[in-house]
Design a protein around this motif. Structure first.
Motif, PDB file in Angstrom:
ATOM      1  N   SER A 165       0.825  -1.213   0.000  1.00 55.58           N
ATOM      2  CA  SER A 165       0.000   0.000   0.000  1.00 55.58           C
ATOM      3  C   SER A 165       0.854   1.255   0.000  1.00 55.58           C
ATOM      4  CB  SER A 165      -0.923  -0.006   1.223  1.00 55.58           C
ATOM      5  OG  SER A 165      -1.864  -1.044   1.151  1.00 55.58           O
ATOM      6  N   ASN A 166       1.865   1.283   0.859  1.00 57.20           N
ATOM      7  CA  ASN A 166       2.722   2.463   0.956  1.00 57.20           C
ATOM      8  C   ASN A 166       3.565   2.653  -0.298  1.00 57.20           C
ATOM      9  OD1 ASN A 166       1.787   3.002   3.559  1.00 57.20           O
ATOM     10  ND2 ASN A 166       3.391   1.788   4.525  1.00 57.20           N
ATOM     11  N   ALA A 167       3.837   1.570  -1.025  1.00 50.09           N
ATOM     12  CA  ALA A 167       4.603   1.662  -2.273  1.00 50.09           C
ATOM     13  C   ALA A 167       3.729   2.036  -3.455  1.00 50.09           C
ATOM     14  CB  ALA A 167       5.303   0.334  -2.539  1.00 50.09           C
ATOM     15  N   GLY A 168       2.421   2.127  -3.258  1.00 46.55           N
ATOM     16  CA  GLY A 168       1.522   2.514  -4.335  1.00 46.55           C
ATOM     17  C   GLY A 168       1.107   1.390  -5.253  1.00 46.55           C
ATOM     18  N   TRP A 169       1.318   0.139  -4.834  1.00 46.62           N
ATOM     19  CA  TRP A 169       0.980  -0.998  -5.697  1.00 46.62           C
ATOM     20  C   TRP A 169      -0.515  -1.153  -5.901  1.00 46.62           C
ATOM     21  CZ3 TRP A 169       4.581  -5.272  -3.220  1.00 46.62           C
ATOM     22  CH2 TRP A 169       5.919  -4.913  -3.447  1.00 46.62           C
ATOM     23  N   PHE A 170      -1.306  -0.660  -4.973  1.00 46.52           N
ATOM     24  CA  PHE A 170      -2.748  -0.860  -5.033  1.00 46.52           C
ATOM     25  C   PHE A 170      -3.483   0.409  -5.448  1.00 46.52           C
ATOM     26  CE2 PHE A 170      -1.370  -3.527  -1.211  1.00 46.52           C
ATOM     27  CZ  PHE A 170      -0.986  -4.594  -2.008  1.00 46.52           C
ATOM     28  N   GLY A 171      -2.744   1.353  -6.027  1.00 48.15           N
ATOM     29  CA  GLY A 171      -3.358   2.593  -6.472  1.00 48.15           C
ATOM     30  C   GLY A 171      -3.319   3.664  -5.396  1.00 48.15           C
ATOM     31  N   ALA A 172      -3.839   4.827  -5.789  1.00 49.60           N
ATOM     32  CA  ALA A 172      -3.855   5.953  -4.860  1.00 49.60           C
ATOM     33  C   ALA A 172      -4.885   5.709  -3.769  1.00 49.60           C
ATOM     34  CB  ALA A 172      -4.173   7.242  -5.605  1.00 49.60           C
ATOM     35  N   GLY A 173      -4.557   6.165  -2.596  1.00 54.45           N
ATOM     36  CA  GLY A 173      -5.486   5.988  -1.483  1.00 54.45           C
ATOM     37  C   GLY A 173      -4.741   5.928  -0.175  1.00 54.45           C
ATOM     38  N   ASN A 174      -5.425   6.285   0.893  1.00 56.66           N
ATOM     39  CA  ASN A 174      -4.831   6.262   2.215  1.00 56.66           C
ATOM     40  C   ASN A 174      -5.263   4.966   2.892  1.00 56.66           C
ATOM     41  OD1 ASN A 174      -3.536   6.986   4.568  1.00 56.66           O
ATOM     42  ND2 ASN A 174      -5.222   8.247   5.308  1.00 56.66           N
ATOM     43  N   PHE A 175      -4.424   3.919   2.758  1.00 58.22           N
ATOM     44  CA  PHE A 175      -4.792   2.595   3.241  1.00 58.22           C
ATOM     45  C   PHE A 175      -4.157   2.229   4.577  1.00 58.22           C
ATOM     46  CE2 PHE A 175      -5.002   2.080  -1.480  1.00 58.22           C
ATOM     47  CZ  PHE A 175      -6.380   1.906  -1.571  1.00 58.22           C
ATOM     48  N   THR A 176      -3.121   2.943   4.981  1.00 59.00           N
ATOM     49  CA  THR A 176      -2.390   2.538   6.190  1.00 59.00           C
ATOM     50  C   THR A 176      -2.233   3.707   7.151  1.00 59.00           C
ATOM     51  OG1 THR A 176      -0.125   3.087   5.498  1.00 59.00           O
ATOM     52  CG2 THR A 176      -1.049   1.020   4.679  1.00 59.00           C
ATOM     53  N   ASP A 177      -1.771   3.372   8.356  1.00 59.92           N
ATOM     54  CA  ASP A 177      -1.505   4.402   9.359  1.00 59.92           C
ATOM     55  C   ASP A 177      -0.045   4.823   9.366  1.00 59.92           C
ATOM     56  OD1 ASP A 177      -0.313   2.164  10.402  1.00 59.92           O
ATOM     57  OD2 ASP A 177      -1.641   1.984  12.122  1.00 59.92           O
ATOM     58  N   ARG A 178       0.724   4.308   8.392  1.00 66.74           N
ATOM     59  CA  ARG A 178       2.145   4.661   8.243  1.00 66.74           C
ATOM     60  C   ARG A 178       2.971   4.283   9.458  1.00 66.74           C
ATOM     61  NH1 ARG A 178       3.028   5.827   2.822  1.00 66.74           N
ATOM     62  NH2 ARG A 178       1.077   6.708   2.049  1.00 66.74           N
ATOM     63  N   SER A 179       2.576   3.232  10.145  1.00 70.69           N
ATOM     64  CA  SER A 179       3.325   2.758  11.308  1.00 70.69           C
ATOM     65  C   SER A 179       3.310   1.238  11.321  1.00 70.69           C
ATOM     66  CB  SER A 179       2.704   3.298  12.603  1.00 70.69           C
ATOM     67  OG  SER A 179       3.358   2.768  13.728  1.00 70.69           O
ATOM     68  N   SER A 180       4.402   0.646  11.799  1.00 69.00           N
ATOM     69  CA  SER A 180       4.501  -0.811  11.886  1.00 69.00           C
ATOM     70  C   SER A 180       5.024  -1.266  13.244  1.00 69.00           C
ATOM     71  CB  SER A 180       5.424  -1.337  10.779  1.00 69.00           C
ATOM     72  OG  SER A 180       4.891  -1.054   9.502  1.00 69.00           O
TER      73      SER A 180
END
Length: 199
Positions: free
Chosen positions: A30-45
């Motif tokens: 998601s963060n790499a943009g493989w699934f298209g534009a969109g806010n899919f994650t909380d940017r934390s792991s």
């Protein structure tokens, strides 16, 4: 579907481990943009390592408590029967992981689907794949892990007994432990060596 207590602990451990492994894969895509534009994650792991460690601890505790029962099981692993349960528990674990992470980092949930880490169909597919792989690998080695666990427990008990003062209950117990039974070998190592010549 009814799940025995023996299998439930195994299912929970596998679910947590699978969630910990699949979550960073989905979020990386998601963060790499493989699934298209969109806010899919909380940017934390920050939840990934604790989740995997928790899963390993749960699996270890399961084998410590249930190793004898696992070895004594006459039926097969019946993985197909419990796989849906493992996957359902995995998605529940993922929700708890991600929601807790959002509360810790952002102090509030970020949205109704952010916990998935990606588009719902993609996230579910990746989690299902990881769930199947982890379950198959551990189910195939379940009895061997249980046997190894019993050997380790017996060895640790023996070491503790030898280290304990003579006459204590744990010291007397060591007499009942036979290392030939703890560490069986598949066959002889070879012929007996000739005697050493006397000098």
């Amino acid at each position: 579907m009814k799940i025995s207590r023996l299998r439930l602990g195994f299912c929970i451990a596998l679910a947590v481990i699978s969630a910990g492994l699949a979550d960073p894969l989905v979020e990386f895509g998601s963060n790499a943009g493989w699934f298209g534009a969109g806010n899919f994650t909380d940017r934390s792991s920050i939840d990934v390592v604790p989740a995997i460690l928790a899963g390993i601890v749960l699996l270890t505790l399961y084998f410590v408590r249930k190793a004898r029962a696992v070895v004594a099981e006459r039926s097969g692993s019946a993985l197909g029967a419990v796989l849906p349960t493992i996957f359902a528990l995995q998605m529940l674990a993922l929700y708890v992981m991600e929601t807790s992470e959002q509360l810790l980092v952002w102090h509030h949930p970020l949205g109704p689907t952010i916990w998935l880490g990606g588009p719902a169909p993609v996230s579910v597919a990746i989690h299902a794949t990881i769930c199947t792989i982890v379950a198959v690998l551990l189910a195939r080695s379940k009895r061997q892990i249980a046997r190894t666990t019993l050997r380790v427990i017996a060895i640790v008990t023996a070491i503790a007994a030898y280290a304990a003062p003579a006459g204590t209950p744990i010291a007397r117990r060591v007499r009942r432990i036979r290392f030939k039974n703890i560490l069986p070998v598949s066959g002889a190592f070879g012929e007996r060596a000739p005697p050493v010549a006397a000098h």
